[in-house]
Write an enzyme that holds these catalytic residues in place. Structure first.
Site, PDB file in Angstrom:
ATOM      1  N   SER A  50       0.743  -1.084   0.064  1.00  0.00           N
ATOM      2  CA  SER A  50      -0.012  -0.086   0.123  1.00  0.00           C
ATOM      3  C   SER A  50       0.988   1.380  -0.046  1.00  0.00           C
ATOM      4  O   SER A  50       2.002   1.059   0.291  1.00  0.00           O
ATOM      5  CB  SER A  50      -0.878   0.056   1.155  1.00  0.00           C
ATOM      6  OG  SER A  50       0.066   0.169   2.508  1.00  0.00           O
ATOM      7  N   ASP A  83      -1.357  -1.429  -3.851  1.00  0.00           N
ATOM      8  CA  ASP A  83      -2.405  -1.876  -3.339  1.00  0.00           C
ATOM      9  C   ASP A  83      -3.124  -0.389  -3.067  1.00  0.00           C
ATOM     10  O   ASP A  83      -2.614   0.428  -2.281  1.00  0.00           O
ATOM     11  CB  ASP A  83      -2.456  -2.457  -1.981  1.00  0.00           C
ATOM     12  CG  ASP A  83      -3.649  -3.149  -1.500  1.00  0.00           C
ATOM     13  OD1 ASP A  83      -4.749  -3.370  -2.245  1.00  0.00           O
ATOM     14  OD2 ASP A  83      -3.891  -3.322  -0.099  1.00  0.00           O
ATOM     15  N   GLU A 135     -11.356  -0.015  -8.827  1.00  0.00           N
ATOM     16  CA  GLU A 135     -12.616  -0.548  -7.783  1.00  0.00           C
ATOM     17  C   GLU A 135     -13.720   0.128  -8.318  1.00  0.00           C
ATOM     18  O   GLU A 135     -13.894   1.530  -8.561  1.00  0.00           O
ATOM     19  CB  GLU A 135     -12.139  -0.173  -6.545  1.00  0.00           C
ATOM     20  CG  GLU A 135     -13.226  -0.814  -5.682  1.00  0.00           C
ATOM     21  CD  GLU A 135     -12.593  -0.893  -4.115  1.00  0.00           C
ATOM     22  OE1 GLU A 135     -11.574  -1.104  -3.772  1.00  0.00           O
ATOM     23  OE2 GLU A 135     -13.377  -0.396  -3.079  1.00  0.00           O
ATOM     24  N   HIS A 181     -12.536  -3.838   5.078  1.00  0.00           N
ATOM     25  CA  HIS A 181     -11.324  -4.035   5.449  1.00  0.00           C
ATOM     26  C   HIS A 181     -11.016  -4.067   7.259  1.00  0.00           C
ATOM     27  O   HIS A 181     -12.054  -3.733   7.619  1.00  0.00           O
ATOM     28  CB  HIS A 181     -10.478  -2.855   4.949  1.00  0.00           C
ATOM     29  CG  HIS A 181     -10.203  -2.549   3.612  1.00  0.00           C
ATOM     30  ND1 HIS A 181     -10.729  -1.841   2.754  1.00  0.00           N
ATOM     31  CD2 HIS A 181      -9.516  -3.404   2.893  1.00  0.00           C
ATOM     32  CE1 HIS A 181     -10.443  -2.234   1.508  1.00  0.00           C
ATOM     33  NE2 HIS A 181      -9.655  -3.160   1.526  1.00  0.00           N
ATOM     34  N   HIS A 214     -11.445  -7.749  -2.231  1.00  0.00           N
ATOM     35  CA  HIS A 214     -10.760  -7.033  -1.243  1.00  0.00           C
ATOM     36  C   HIS A 214     -11.317  -7.452   0.099  1.00  0.00           C
ATOM     37  O   HIS A 214     -12.483  -7.820   0.078  1.00  0.00           O
ATOM     38  CB  HIS A 214     -10.862  -5.422  -1.017  1.00  0.00           C
ATOM     39  CG  HIS A 214      -9.819  -4.831  -2.284  1.00  0.00           C
ATOM     40  ND1 HIS A 214      -8.734  -4.259  -1.755  1.00  0.00           N
ATOM     41  CD2 HIS A 214      -9.752  -5.182  -3.625  1.00  0.00           C
ATOM     42  CE1 HIS A 214      -8.112  -3.888  -2.903  1.00  0.00           C
ATOM     43  NE2 HIS A 214      -8.599  -4.423  -3.934  1.00  0.00           N
ATOM     44  N   SER A 260      -5.220  -8.260   7.060  1.00  0.00           N
ATOM     45  CA  SER A 260      -5.226  -8.426   8.532  1.00  0.00           C
ATOM     46  C   SER A 260      -5.168  -9.742   9.036  1.00  0.00           C
ATOM     47  O   SER A 260      -4.574  -9.699  10.423  1.00  0.00           O
ATOM     48  CB  SER A 260      -6.928  -8.016   8.806  1.00  0.00           C
ATOM     49  OG  SER A 260      -7.463  -6.507   8.491  1.00  0.00           O
TER      50      SER A 260
HETATM   51  P1  13P Z   1      -8.392  -7.538   4.928  1.00  0.00           P
HETATM   52  O1  13P Z   1      -8.382  -6.404   5.826  1.00  0.00           O
HETATM   53  O2  13P Z   1      -9.557  -8.319   5.219  1.00  0.00           O
HETATM   54  O3  13P Z   1      -7.176  -8.231   5.221  1.00  0.00           O
HETATM   55  O4  13P Z   1      -8.226  -6.908   3.520  1.00  0.00           O
HETATM   56  C1  13P Z   1      -7.127  -6.654   3.051  1.00  0.00           C
HETATM   57  C2  13P Z   1      -7.281  -5.742   1.551  1.00  0.00           C
HETATM   58  O5  13P Z   1      -8.207  -5.786   1.242  1.00  0.00           O
HETATM   59  C3  13P Z   1      -6.084  -5.314   1.160  1.00  0.00           C
HETATM   60  O6  13P Z   1      -6.352  -4.412   0.073  1.00  0.00           O
HETATM   61  O1  G3H Z   2      -6.540  -2.497   2.300  1.00  0.00           O
HETATM   62  C1  G3H Z   2      -5.817  -2.078   3.139  1.00  0.00           C
HETATM   63  C2  G3H Z   2      -4.691  -2.883   3.480  1.00  0.00           C
HETATM   64  O2  G3H Z   2      -5.057  -3.446   4.589  1.00  0.00           O
HETATM   65  C3  G3H Z   2      -3.288  -2.072   3.565  1.00  0.00           C
HETATM   66  O3  G3H Z   2      -3.692  -1.217   4.834  1.00  0.00           O
HETATM   67  O4  G3H Z   2      -2.891   1.082   4.122  1.00  0.00           O
HETATM   68  O5  G3H Z   2      -2.774   0.430   6.668  1.00  0.00           O
HETATM   69  O6  G3H Z   2      -1.032  -0.344   4.913  1.00  0.00           O
HETATM   70  P1  G3H Z   2      -2.651  -0.054   5.062  1.00  0.00           P
HETATM   71 ZN    ZN Z   3      -8.155  -3.426   0.014  1.00  0.00          ZN
END
Ligand code: 13P
Ligand code: G3H
Ligand code: ZN
Length: 312
Positions: A50, A83, A135, A181, A214, A260
């Site tokens: 990300s 991401d 998206e 998320h 996602h 997560s």
């Molecule tokens: P989770 O928070 O369910 O792991 O989703 C991760 C995600 O969508 C990253 O883009």
């Molecule tokens: O969808 C989001 C991912 O879990 C990434 O999270 O932006 O805190 O790195 P982050």
């Molecule tokens: Zn995501």
């Protein structure tokens, strides 16, 4: 094998009724845990960073970690993916620095604006041999600076997907069918159900087109319990039931995003280690069990949820 785009991976996953795991990476141990599991199981894999991960680790470190993973995993193909790219500039920077795939996430913007920015990213990325995910629909939860409340989240509108895909030229589409998320996806006491009826309508409108899910962590309760038992506050953490993830993997969903679960496993490994060995101060002593948990989670996903083992 090599650092590749996801084009062939998704075509094979769609035809074969399985999905590719896309796991978020922030540091060396997470990259190692994911790719060791994928290499052992001969599974293609997507490593995704990300904007927050790039800020935390420094883009050069992340890039070199992924290159190291490619060198140490001779039997598998790896995609390096951005991401939730928030804007054209971030996507451009990733394209320029060797990512093979980027996501532009303008899902919280109006339809026409989402199309315009996505199209701009697609034109630049395709000129450089890089593929693009976009998206439609808004997932609840927190990604970096974007915090979409449950009330503001919105399912993808099936009637919009064909126009979106045709006008943008995007290579895959993330959709919102009830995932979110983070570790708190459903209200306690409710029956967690993804909207497969919406997915079916989407697939009817863009047959053969790769869909991305996602917010697909299942939030393993074994790790939640460990964290809570050692001072954590994750009561009521609920994830997506695994039978529904399996159903998604068999469908047009070709990419399933997990962050997560890795965070939970990593943190549980560290908390458990300190509980057993309070005297420990060698970081290797607690990062090793954290890395082993990441590897165990990814092995389980590949073998029991995604169905991507031995697909190289
Ligand atoms: P989770 O928070 O369910 O792991 O989703 C991760 C995600 O969508 C990253 O883009
Ligand atoms: O969808 C989001 C991912 O879990 C990434 O999270 O932006 O805190 O790195 P982050
Ligand atoms: Zn995501």
């Amino acid at each position: 094998m090599a650092l590749v785009t996801s084009t062939e991976m998704f075509a094979k996953a769609y035809a074969g009724g399985y999905a590719i795991g896309a796991f978020n990476v922030n540091n060396m141990e997470i990259v190692q845990g994911i790719t060791e599991a994928a290499q052992e199981l001969h599974s293609p894999v997507i490593l995704q960073a990300s904007a927050g991960a790039r800020k935390y680790a420094n883009p050069f470190y992340l890039q070199k970690l992924v290159e190291a993973a490619v060198l140490t995993c001779p039997d598998i193909d790896i995609v390096m993916h951005l991401d939730h790219g928030p804007d054209f500039e971030t996507c451009k920077s990733c394209v320029d620095s060797g990512f093979t795939s980027v996501m532009i996430d303008c899902s919280s913007k109006p339809f026409e604006e989402n199309i315009a920015i996505t199209k701009q990213v697609v034109e630049y990325a395709h000129d450089h041999g890089v593929v693009v995910e976009a998206e439609l629909g808004a997932l609840a939860g927190i990604e970096d600076d974007v915090n979409v409340s449950a009330e503001d989240s919105a399912y993808t509108r099936p009637e919009e997907v064909q126009e979106f895909v045709e006008r943008t030229g995007v290579d895959s589409l993330a959709i919102a069918i009830g995932t979110s998320h983070g570790a708190f996806k459903f209200k306690p006491g409710t029956d967690p159900k993804l909207r497969f009826d919406i997915l079916d309508e989407i697939v009817k409108n863009i047959p053969g087109f790769p869909i991305v899910l996602h917010g697909a962590s299942s939030v393993p309760q074994e790790y939640v319990k460990i964290i809570n038992a050692h001072g954590g506050a994750l009561v009521d953490a609920i994830g997506v039931p695994e039978d529904q993830l399996r159903q998604a993997a068999r469908s047009a969903v070709c990419k399933i995003n997990v962050d997560s679960d890795l965070r939970l496993g990593f943190t549980a490994g560290i908390r458990e280690t300190f509980d057993a060995k309070p005297e420990l101060f060698d970081p290797r002593g607690y990062l090793k069990p954290a890395r082993e948990n990441v590897k165990a989670i990814v092995r389980h996903k590949i073998l029991d949820v995604l169905g991507s083992a031995d697909k190289m």
